[in-house]
Motif scaffolding. Structure first.
Motif: not given
Length: 438
Positions: A223-226, A385-388, A415-419
């Motif tokens: 989570d939130n790794h750069p 999300t990046p945080a999850t 598949v990512p949700a936004d696709r």
């Protein structure tokens, strides 16, 4: 800006520096197979400290053993402090050693990918002194530190260009392991990677080989790794994944013979595809291995076999590179226990049962040159999300849903949700059915 005190361009003036003279014969290994199988090379005498007194004879023995397993390539690592002990000094002797190793590999019939900035290896970090203590510089954000790393990669690229067995140049091994001592944001990581990938590509020249980078599993699960999944899946020529069974306690959580462990490399490959903008982008399982006690020695041959077979069931797989060639000798102190057991060969050079299992499985897969892998037409939708991001790692809800489907006999893509409503994208990947992880 100080001038770089290197023989970077001395190849035109001093025969034998960085490049072999044209009259010297350069061995040409066999053509690359369609699906590649290799190993990360760890010298059996002295581990990577062997670079302090490089012995071509010993390297040849190691590489001949690797080639004897029927593997086609090795990934090799020099040490950053030995290559670039001062910000404006790159040692010609160290670069020559690296080039010599690549040539020896060719003579053994092996292709090579070179990692440039080491960086991090097997729980040890290797920083040049000009980045440490009184001279501390953040290696990801300091402009002069980035410039120096770029100079090193250009130098290596120019030194290696033209070798017929060169696969390409990678920025370094799991650079995100250095984040703890070099705080950085995702945007700064993107700038760092873009700058160094451009430097590596400039060094190799057009058509000189693959340009890649790598990160350990926190890039995918943390989570939130750069270092982000997007950076791994969109920057460089190939997506590299390092699906280790100890990441997020996978083997301890599920057991060494569990589907979650045996399908982990396959899962990592499919997860990586989800973040790529190019549906045809290849994925390289660049590190996977059988560390004790996570994988007991008795289970290691079976684990190696099913890991290769399951990964080979993914379309777009570039290949698998096992970690590692030789065990760390127990005369060397302070390694984590698992590092002493990861080799295909023990520290005397004797092949272990896992070496035979790997060789037999590679031969079996290569015996089907026209082998066709069915497209995965069902996909599990990843919504995070990046945080999850940890939902996609061992113990996470998405990970467990994917593994349940796989255990039930499905072959799910990701598949990512936004696709999920992008019909053109889904069609390009051959996906006809979507499954929610909720």
């Amino acid at each position: 800006m100080l001038p770089m005190v290197v023989d970077t361009f001395a190849a035109d003036k001093v025969p034998g520096v960085f490049r072999r003279p044209e009259e010297d014969a350069i061995s040409t290994p066999p053509p690359a197979p369609e699906l590649r199988f290799g190993v990360n090379y760890t010298p059996r005498r002295g581990w990577f400290h062997a670079w302090h007194d490089f012995d071509p004879r010993e390297a040849r023995e190691d590489l001949a053993q690797i080639a004897g397993l029927g593997l086609d390539h090795v990934r090799v690592f020099h040490l950053w402090p030995l290559l670039q002990p001062n910000r404006t000094l790159i040692r010609t002797t160290a670069v020559d050693q690296l080039c010599r190793l690549v040539d020896i590999a060719a003579e053994c019939g092996l292709h090579v990918v070179v990692d440039g900035v080491q960086g991090h290896l097997s729980s040890f970090d290797f920083y040049p002194e000009w980045t440490r203590s009184w001279h501390h510089r953040n290696v990801f954000t300091d402009p002069e530190a980035i410039e120096a790393q770029g100079a090193l990669l250009r130098t290596l690229g120019r030194a290696l260009t033209g070798r017929p067995n060169l696969i390409g140049l990678q920025l370094g091994n799991e650079l995100n392991n250095l984040v703890e001592h070099n705080p950085v944001t995702a945007a700064e990581v993107d700038h760092y990677l873009d700058t160094l990938l451009a430097a590596a590509r400039d060094g190799l020249g057009e058509g000189g080989g693959l340009v890649t980078h790598s990160a350990y599993d926190a890039a995918w699960y943390g989570d939130n790794h750069p270092f982000t999944p997007e950076a791994s899946a969109r920057k460089g020529d190939v997506t590299t994944v390092h699906p280790w069974v100890f990441s997020a306690d996978c083997a301890r959580r599920y057991g060494p013979r569990s589907p979650q462990v045996r399908h982990l490399a396959e899962y990592g490959t499919e997860l990586a595809k989800a973040y790529a903008t190019d549906p045809a982008r290849p994925v390289w399982v660049q590190e996977t291995g059988a560390p004790e006690p996570h994988i007991p020695a008795a289970d290691a041959p079976g684990f190696a076999r099913v890991t290769l077979l399951n990964a080979a069931d993914c379309t777009g797989l570039w290949g698998v590179t096992w970690w590692c060639s030789h065990d760390v000798d127990r005369s060397l102190a302070d390694f984590p226990e698992l590092e002493y057991t990861l080799g295909l060969f023990d520290s005397t050079g004797r092949p272990k049962p896992i070496a035979h299992a790997l060789a037999e499985t590679v031969a079996e897969l290569r015996a089907e040159p026209s082998r066709s892998v069915p497209v995965r037409d069902t996909a599990l939708v990843l919504d995070c999300t990046p945080a999850t991001r940890s939902v996609s790692g061992p113990g996470g809800a998405f990970f467990e849903t994917w593994m349940r489907l796989r255990t039930e006999g499905a072959r799910p893509a990701v598949v990512p949700a936004d696709r999920a409503e992008d019909m053109e994208y889904l069609a390009a990947r051959g996906i006809k059915e979507l499954v929610s992880a909720g």
